[in-house]
Write an enzyme that holds these catalytic residues in place. Structure first.
Site, short mmCIF file in Angstrom:
data_model
loop_
_atom_site.label_atom_id
_atom_site.label_comp_id
_atom_site.label_asym_id
_atom_site.label_seq_id
_atom_site.Cartn_x
_atom_site.Cartn_y
_atom_site.Cartn_z
N GLN A 64 2.12 -6.10 -2.87
CA GLN A 64 2.55 -6.44 -1.54
C GLN A 64 3.53 -5.59 -2.03
O GLN A 64 3.64 -4.40 -2.29
CB GLN A 64 2.80 -8.17 -1.21
CG GLN A 64 1.01 -8.18 -0.88
CD GLN A 64 0.84 -9.12 -2.36
OE1 GLN A 64 1.66 -9.62 -3.05
NE2 GLN A 64 -0.22 -9.28 -2.73
N LYS B 155 1.93 2.20 -5.07
CA LYS B 155 2.32 1.72 -6.59
C LYS B 155 1.51 1.87 -7.02
O LYS B 155 2.15 2.08 -8.61
CB LYS B 155 2.50 0.00 -6.32
CG LYS B 155 3.44 -0.64 -4.95
CD LYS B 155 3.65 -2.01 -4.73
CE LYS B 155 2.36 -2.55 -4.18
NZ LYS B 155 2.26 -1.97 -2.74
N ALA C 38 -7.12 -1.00 0.48
CA ALA C 38 -8.40 -1.04 -0.50
C ALA C 38 -8.68 -2.12 -0.70
O ALA C 38 -10.20 -2.50 -1.69
CB ALA C 38 -6.73 -0.49 -1.30
N GLY D 189 -4.57 -4.17 -3.55
CA GLY D 189 -5.63 -3.66 -4.00
C GLY D 189 -5.50 -1.84 -4.53
O GLY D 189 -4.03 -1.28 -3.52
N THR E 209 2.47 -12.52 2.75
CA THR E 209 2.10 -13.76 1.81
C THR E 209 2.82 -14.49 0.58
O THR E 209 3.57 -14.70 1.70
CB THR E 209 1.56 -11.65 0.86
OG1 THR E 209 0.28 -12.66 0.30
CG2 THR E 209 3.07 -12.06 0.36
N ASP F 50 0.30 -0.92 0.14
CA ASP F 50 0.16 -0.05 0.02
C ASP F 50 0.91 1.11 0.06
O ASP F 50 0.40 2.51 0.81
CB ASP F 50 -0.71 0.29 1.17
CG ASP F 50 -1.48 -1.20 1.49
OD1 ASP F 50 -2.17 -1.41 0.35
OD2 ASP F 50 -2.38 -1.83 2.48
N ARG G 231 1.63 -29.35 -7.14
CA ARG G 231 1.77 -29.47 -7.95
C ARG G 231 0.51 -29.76 -8.40
O ARG G 231 0.37 -31.01 -9.48
CB ARG G 231 3.17 -30.83 -8.59
CG ARG G 231 4.08 -30.15 -8.43
CD ARG G 231 5.37 -31.39 -8.73
NE ARG G 231 5.89 -31.89 -7.37
CZ ARG G 231 6.31 -32.52 -6.99
NH1 ARG G 231 7.49 -33.00 -7.88
NH2 ARG G 231 6.31 -32.91 -5.74
N THR H 198 -4.76 1.76 -5.74
CA THR H 198 -5.64 2.86 -6.64
C THR H 198 -4.72 3.74 -7.88
O THR H 198 -3.63 4.09 -7.22
CB THR H 198 -6.15 3.02 -5.00
OG1 THR H 198 -6.07 2.81 -3.83
CG2 THR H 198 -7.12 4.21 -5.02
P1 GDP Z 1 -0.59 0.07 -3.92
O1 GDP Z 1 -1.46 -1.16 -3.28
O2 GDP Z 1 0.91 0.27 -3.36
O3 GDP Z 1 -1.17 0.80 -5.39
O4 GDP Z 1 -1.12 1.12 -2.67
P2 GDP Z 1 -2.93 1.25 -1.75
O5 GDP Z 1 -3.70 1.86 -3.29
O6 GDP Z 1 -3.73 0.06 -1.33
O7 GDP Z 1 -3.28 2.90 -1.26
C1 GDP Z 1 -2.25 4.03 -1.06
C2 GDP Z 1 -3.59 5.17 -0.84
O8 GDP Z 1 -2.85 6.09 -1.25
C3 GDP Z 1 -4.59 5.12 -2.10
O9 GDP Z 1 -5.65 5.42 -1.65
C4 GDP Z 1 -3.90 6.13 -2.50
O10 GDP Z 1 -5.45 6.95 -3.74
C5 GDP Z 1 -3.44 7.41 -1.67
N1 GDP Z 1 -2.20 8.14 -1.97
C6 GDP Z 1 -1.60 7.26 -2.83
N2 GDP Z 1 -0.39 8.76 -3.02
C7 GDP Z 1 -0.97 9.47 -2.86
C8 GDP Z 1 -0.68 11.21 -2.05
O11 GDP Z 1 0.47 11.10 -2.79
N3 GDP Z 1 -1.39 11.50 -1.28
C9 GDP Z 1 -2.01 10.45 -0.48
N4 GDP Z 1 -3.29 11.71 0.09
N5 GDP Z 1 -2.75 10.11 -1.45
C10 GDP Z 1 -2.22 9.19 -1.79
P1 IMO Z 2 -0.82 -3.95 -2.46
O1 IMO Z 2 -0.10 -4.71 -3.17
C1 IMO Z 2 -1.01 -4.47 1.91
C2 IMO Z 2 -1.34 -8.41 3.73
C3 IMO Z 2 -2.31 -9.21 4.19
C4 IMO Z 2 -1.64 -10.46 5.46
C5 IMO Z 2 -0.72 -10.74 4.98
C6 IMO Z 2 -0.73 -12.04 4.37
O2 IMO Z 2 -2.02 -3.55 -2.43
O3 IMO Z 2 0.09 -3.42 -1.34
P2 IMO Z 2 -2.71 -12.59 1.95
O4 IMO Z 2 -4.13 -12.61 2.15
O5 IMO Z 2 -2.04 -12.16 1.22
O6 IMO Z 2 -2.42 -14.25 1.92
O7 IMO Z 2 -2.68 -12.24 3.46
O8 IMO Z 2 0.24 -9.36 3.96
N1 IMO Z 2 -1.30 -7.89 2.10
C7 IMO Z 2 -1.61 -6.42 2.63
N2 IMO Z 2 -0.86 -5.45 2.52
N3 IMO Z 2 -0.64 -4.45 0.59
C8 IMO Z 2 -1.59 -5.61 0.03
O9 IMO Z 2 -0.93 -5.92 -1.76
C9 IMO Z 2 -1.03 -6.96 0.48
N4 IMO Z 2 -1.04 -7.77 0.35
C10 IMO Z 2 -1.32 -9.20 1.06
O10 IMO Z 2 -2.96 -8.27 5.24
O11 IMO Z 2 -0.98 -9.43 6.74
MG MG Z 3 -3.17 -1.53 -1.79
#
Ligand code: GDP
Ligand code: IMO
Ligand code: MG
Length: 423
Positions: free
Chosen positions: A223, A15, A298, A39, A238, A12, A142, A41
């Site tokens: 992740q 990315k 997300a 997830g 994960t 999160d 497998r 965003t």
């Molecule tokens: P990812 O999984 O690495 O793609 O990140 P997520 O989407 O799960 O979480 C990042 C959150 O931060 C999302 O709600 C984005 O819309 C938000 N976000 C990303 N960059 C910025 C930023 O520079 N400022 C703010 N305020 N929000 C951001």
């Molecule tokens: P993005 O790509 C944040 C965490 C779960 C849990 C652990 C194992 O959005 O950054 P799993 O379901 O993979 O077996 O869960 O990993 N986890 C994440 N945390 N962002 C993610 O993906 C995650 N994908 C898995 O919360 O702690």
């Molecule tokens: Mg995410």
């Protein structure tokens, strides 16, 4: 230019936002591991998209999005994702979405097993319960079902039967749970197979062709470094390798043809799920970061655990991934704070540690040691260049660069597409 983008914390990091930005200059955007535990965003033109399986480059016209063999696919989730993009008038078709025939399929028993195991475990991982772990287990033992099997009714029948022969007694005897009806799964998944068949592709051939034609390929990690199954805070990780080295394996792309690795980190740190998290702020501090940053998962909507920037772990992640440069996100979230804390070393059993511990044993006893730096005023809207950032924010970026010995190339200052600075 072939670039890999990976998360340097616990996921999160933003990315999706960085991929969306970089994909303007890419021809192909490739997911290479993970599944719909991710997830990502992206906010564009007042709309918010959360991608779980489809690469975050799909919003840009004329790009080819690829789901590699290293990804585990829940077909129902993927089909839902495609149709919700159609509703938003985003083009998703076999022309711009290609799925590896070798990718593994998440089955209903994987999801149930994920939840049942989680319930039984003494030390819960806090998985997303999306069946990710059990699907990867079947891949390596497998007995997994791949997209190539799903689109072939005869093969699929055989493999599903074989799996249920083993899984049903396991569910009934060990977990005292209901077993699965072959007919129900078979009929439902045959339909999924029919819908996904036109997207199925030999991704090795596709990306090899792209490489020879000197196309630009962007690899989208899911992740983050500390959720990596080998190098993360095991067992609270994960079930895939999340680091950049895996991009080649997860897409069938040659190792030495990657030109650059960009690591993404938030200006502070968050984690969802259980496991060690040295800089976690459990009280008001954490609450305030969560509110400011909108830190709710997300994928599962769970509140994210929050803390200050952890330079010790960040350095380890940068090394592990061999990052060439960094993207720092959410700088805006820290604005208007008087003081900002930054962890620059750990204390463990009375000793100072500036290196990340080799294993996660004893992690709970690690104490972060902080330095306080000056905060910065609210950012002006539409900042377009580094020099327009308040001097304290520039110092913060410089501090990260100095500690890691790596350049920060992108700074994200808001959630929308335009809120980004290339330094
Ligand atoms: P990812 O999984 O690495 O793609 O990140 P997520 O989407 O799960 O979480 C990042 C959150 O931060 C999302 O709600 C984005 O819309 C938000 N976000 C990303 N960059 C910025 C930023 O520079 N400022 C703010 N305020 N929000 C951001
Ligand atoms: P993005 O790509 C944040 C965490 C779960 C849990 C652990 C194992 O959005 O950054 P799993 O379901 O993979 O077996 O869960 O990993 N986890 C994440 N945390 N962002 C993610 O993906 C995650 N994908 C898995 O919360 O702690
Ligand atoms: Mg995410």
């Amino acid at each position: 230019m072939n670039i890999v983008v990976v998360g340097l914390q616990w996921g999160d990091e933003g990315k999706g936002k960085i991929i969306d930005y970089l994909s303007k200059d890419a021809d192909y955007i490739v997911r290479f591991q993970g599944g719909n535990n991710a997830g990502h965003t992206v906010e564009v033109n007042g709309k918010k998209f959360i991608f779980h399986l489809i690469p975050s480059g799909i919003l840009r016209e004329g790009k080819i999005c690829v789901i590699g063999n290293g990804v585990v696919i829940d077909p129902q989730v993927l089909i839902r994702e495609i149709s919700s993009l159609h509703k938003e008038k985003v083009k998703v078709s076999p022309e711009n979405l290609k799925i590896s025939l070798l990718s593994h399929i998440i089955m209903p028993y994987h999801k149930d097993l994920d939840a049942l195991r989680e319930k039984r475990r003494l030390n819960k991982i806090g998985t997303t319960r999306r069946g990710i772990g059990p699907c990867y287990v079947d891949k390596f033992s497998r007995c997994g079902i791949r997209l190539a099997d799903l689109v072939n009714p005869k093969l699929f029948k055989e493999k599903l039967k074989d799996n249920l022969r083993e899984k049903n007694p396991l569910f009934r005897r060990v977990f005292k749970a209901k077993g699965f009806s072959f007919k129900r799964i078979y009929e439902q998944y045959l339909k999924f197979g029919k819908i996904l068949a036109p997207y199925a592709e030999d991704v090795v051939e596709l990306l090899n062709f792209a490489r020879i034609k000197k196309k630009s390929i962007l690899f989208e990690g899911a992740q983050g470094a500390f959720l990596d199954v080998d190098f993360g805070t095991y067992p609270f990780v994960t079930s895939s390798n999340t680091i950049a080295s895996f991009s080649g394996v997860g897409a069938g792309f040659p190792l030495l043809k990657i030109d650059k690795v960009i690591g993404v980190a938030k200006a502070y740190t968050t984690r969802v799920g259980e496991g060690p998290f040295p800089v976690e702020e459990k009280g008001r501090g954490g609450f305030s970061l969560r509110e400011r940053g909108g830190e709710f998962g997300a994928t599962t909507g769970r509140p994210r655990r929050c803390g200050w920037l952890d330079l010790v772990s960040l350095k380890r992640a940068a090394q592990l991934n061999g990052v060439d440069s960094l993207a720092i996100t959410k700088i805006d979230v820290l604005s208007s704070l008087k003081k900002i804390k930054v962890c620059f070393k750990y204390k463990y059993k009375g000793k100072s540690l500036t290196n990340f511990p080799a294993t996660s044993q004893g992690w709970e006893k690690i104490k972060p040691v902080y330095r306080e730096v000056k905060g910065w005023p609210s950012l002006k809207p539409n900042i377009g260049s580094f020099k327009e950032l308040p001097s304290e924010a520039r110092d913060y970026i410089k501090m990260i660069e100095d500690y890691l010995g790596k350049k920060v190339e992108y700074i994200s200052v808001g959630s929308v597409r335009e809120a980004i600075i290339k330094k």
